[in-house]
Motif scaffolding. Structure first.
Motif, PDB file in Angstrom:
ATOM      1  N   VAL A 172     -28.994  -9.766  12.246  1.00  0.00           N
ATOM      2  CA  VAL A 172     -27.786  -9.942  13.601  1.00  0.00           C
ATOM      3  C   VAL A 172     -28.049  -8.404  14.353  1.00  0.00           C
ATOM      4  O   VAL A 172     -28.293  -8.587  16.010  1.00  0.00           O
ATOM      5  CB  VAL A 172     -26.030  -9.930  13.180  1.00  0.00           C
ATOM      6  CG1 VAL A 172     -25.718  -9.654  15.298  1.00  0.00           C
ATOM      7  CG2 VAL A 172     -25.831 -11.385  12.636  1.00  0.00           C
ATOM      8  N   LYS A 173     -27.978  -7.395  13.921  1.00  0.00           N
ATOM      9  CA  LYS A 173     -28.448  -6.296  14.497  1.00  0.00           C
ATOM     10  C   LYS A 173     -29.673  -5.656  15.352  1.00  0.00           C
ATOM     11  O   LYS A 173     -29.729  -6.096  16.400  1.00  0.00           O
ATOM     12  CB  LYS A 173     -27.978  -4.867  13.525  1.00  0.00           C
ATOM     13  CG  LYS A 173     -26.685  -4.952  12.928  1.00  0.00           C
ATOM     14  CD  LYS A 173     -26.892  -3.223  12.391  1.00  0.00           C
ATOM     15  CE  LYS A 173     -27.877  -2.281  12.691  1.00  0.00           C
ATOM     16  NZ  LYS A 173     -27.970  -1.167  11.880  1.00  0.00           N
ATOM     17  N   GLY A 174     -31.053  -6.241  14.594  1.00  0.00           N
ATOM     18  CA  GLY A 174     -31.731  -6.345  14.968  1.00  0.00           C
ATOM     19  C   GLY A 174     -32.024  -5.611  16.456  1.00  0.00           C
ATOM     20  O   GLY A 174     -31.957  -4.502  16.605  1.00  0.00           O
ATOM     21  N   GLU A 175     -32.324  -6.544  17.491  1.00  0.00           N
ATOM     22  CA  GLU A 175     -33.510  -5.665  19.018  1.00  0.00           C
ATOM     23  C   GLU A 175     -31.826  -5.086  19.226  1.00  0.00           C
ATOM     24  O   GLU A 175     -32.320  -3.955  19.953  1.00  0.00           O
ATOM     25  CB  GLU A 175     -33.434  -7.104  19.581  1.00  0.00           C
ATOM     26  CG  GLU A 175     -34.721  -6.269  20.497  1.00  0.00           C
ATOM     27  CD  GLU A 175     -35.097  -7.534  21.986  1.00  0.00           C
ATOM     28  OE1 GLU A 175     -35.743  -7.175  22.594  1.00  0.00           O
ATOM     29  OE2 GLU A 175     -35.010  -8.700  21.385  1.00  0.00           O
ATOM     30  N   ALA A 176     -31.061  -5.805  18.924  1.00  0.00           N
ATOM     31  CA  ALA A 176     -30.591  -5.333  20.573  1.00  0.00           C
ATOM     32  C   ALA A 176     -29.688  -3.760  19.705  1.00  0.00           C
ATOM     33  O   ALA A 176     -29.573  -3.049  21.075  1.00  0.00           O
ATOM     34  CB  ALA A 176     -28.851  -6.202  19.754  1.00  0.00           C
ATOM     35  N   HIS A 177     -29.865  -3.683  18.690  1.00  0.00           N
ATOM     36  CA  HIS A 177     -29.384  -2.174  17.507  1.00  0.00           C
ATOM     37  C   HIS A 177     -30.077  -0.855  18.265  1.00  0.00           C
ATOM     38  O   HIS A 177     -29.942   0.064  19.042  1.00  0.00           O
ATOM     39  CB  HIS A 177     -28.641  -2.284  16.801  1.00  0.00           C
ATOM     40  CG  HIS A 177     -28.280  -1.210  16.391  1.00  0.00           C
ATOM     41  ND1 HIS A 177     -29.460  -0.671  14.862  1.00  0.00           N
ATOM     42  CD2 HIS A 177     -27.426  -0.641  16.282  1.00  0.00           C
ATOM     43  CE1 HIS A 177     -28.198   1.004  14.974  1.00  0.00           C
ATOM     44  NE2 HIS A 177     -26.801   0.455  15.509  1.00  0.00           N
ATOM     45  N   LEU A 178     -31.213  -1.451  17.759  1.00  0.00           N
ATOM     46  CA  LEU A 178     -32.873  -0.867  18.198  1.00  0.00           C
ATOM     47  C   LEU A 178     -32.432  -0.587  19.758  1.00  0.00           C
ATOM     48  O   LEU A 178     -33.113   0.873  20.207  1.00  0.00           O
ATOM     49  CB  LEU A 178     -33.918  -1.773  17.953  1.00  0.00           C
ATOM     50  CG  LEU A 178     -34.574  -1.402  16.733  1.00  0.00           C
ATOM     51  CD1 LEU A 178     -35.385  -2.124  16.347  1.00  0.00           C
ATOM     52  CD2 LEU A 178     -34.058  -0.298  16.251  1.00  0.00           C
TER      53      LEU A 178
END
Length: 217
Positions: A172-178
Motif C-alpha cells: 500500500v505504501k509504495g509510490e505514495a510514500h516514496l
C-alpha cells in the motif's frame, strides 16, 4: 543511551495541563527544527513553564524527546484510528485501513518525524528503535491480530498473519510514500483510490476464505 521515563514524584498531583503544554511545545519545536537545534529553554518558553518544571518531569532533553515520540506514536496507532466495528465488510475494512495508514505515513507530521529520526539515528539509535517498536510494530501487530480473528470467523484464510500484514502495508505504501519522502507532488486522488482498492482486492484473492464443505445429501 537509556531512554529515561518521566520521574515519579510524591506530593501534590502533577498539573496535567502543564504536562500537555510541555509535550505539545516540545513536539512542535522538535519536528520543525530538529533535535539538536532545540533547547530545553526554548521548550519552556513556548510551553509557558519554567525549566525546573520540565526537569521535574524529564531527566534531560533525550527523555523529553522520547516522551514526545512515544506520545505521537501511541496517538497515531490507537485502535480506533484504524479498525471499525466488527460487522464492517472485510473489503471495506482493508480499504479503510490502507487509506488511514497512507494518511499516517505520508502526512506532513509523519515526514517531519521521519526527517528528525533519520538525523538522530547515528547519535541515538534507540530513538529509531522506539519509533519502530511503538508505531510500526504496534500497527502491524494489531493488523495481524485482526487477520487472525477474521480467519477464525471464516471471512478470510490467512496462514501467516504477520507476513500477510507486512506485505499488505508495504504494498500500500509504495509510490505514495516514496513521493512524500522526496517531496514530490502526491498521486492524484482518483489514482490513489484505485491503487488502494486494487491492493484490497488482490489481498482478498490471495486470502479468500475456504468454501464451506458440501453437506451430504
Amino acid at each position: 543511551m537509556t531512554l529515561a521515563e518521566p520521574a515519579i514524584r510524591r506530593g501534590r498531583p502533577r498539573d496535567t495541563a502543564k504536562d500537555e503544554a510541555i509535550l505539545l511545545a516540545a513536539g512542535d519545536l522538535f519536528m520543525e527544527h530538529g533535535y539538536e537545534a532545540v533547547s530545553v529553554d526554548a521548550v519552556a518558553q513556548k510551553a509557558g513553564v519554567s525549566k525546573a518544571t520540565i526537569y521535574a518531569r524529564y531527566a534531560d532533553k533525550d527523555a523529553l524527546f522520547a516522551a514526545v515520540l512515544r506520545q505521537e506514536c501511541e496517538r497515531a496507532v490507537s485502535p480506533d484510528s484504524f479498525f471499525p466495528a466488527e460487522d464492517q465488510p472485510v473489503r471495506e475494512t482493508l480499504i479503510l485501513l490502507a487509506t488511514r495508514f497512507l494518511d499516517l505515513v505520508t502526512g506532513e507530521k509523519a515526514m517531519q518525524m521521519n526527517r528528525v529520526l533519520v538525523a538522530e539515528t547515528a547519535r541515538a539509535p534507540r530513538m529509531a528503535e522506539l519509533f519502530y517498536e511503538t508505531a510500526v510494530l504496534t500497527l502491524k501487530n494489531r493488523f495481524a491480530e485482526w487477520l487472525r480473528v477474521e480467519t477464525a470467523r471464516g471471512r478470510l484464510h490467512v496462514r501467516d498473519a504477520d507476513g500477510a500484514a507486512w506485505r499488505y502495508l508495504g504494498g500500500v505504501k509504495g509510490e505514495a510514500h516514496l513521493r512524500a519522502s522526496f517531496g514530490l507532488p502526491p498521486i492524484p486522488p482518483a489514482q490513489l483510490k484505485a491503487h488502494i482498492e486494487a491492493a484490497a482486492d488482490e489481498f482478498l484473492r490471495a486470502h479468500a476464505a475456504d468454501p464451506a464443505p458440501n453437506k451430504a445429501v
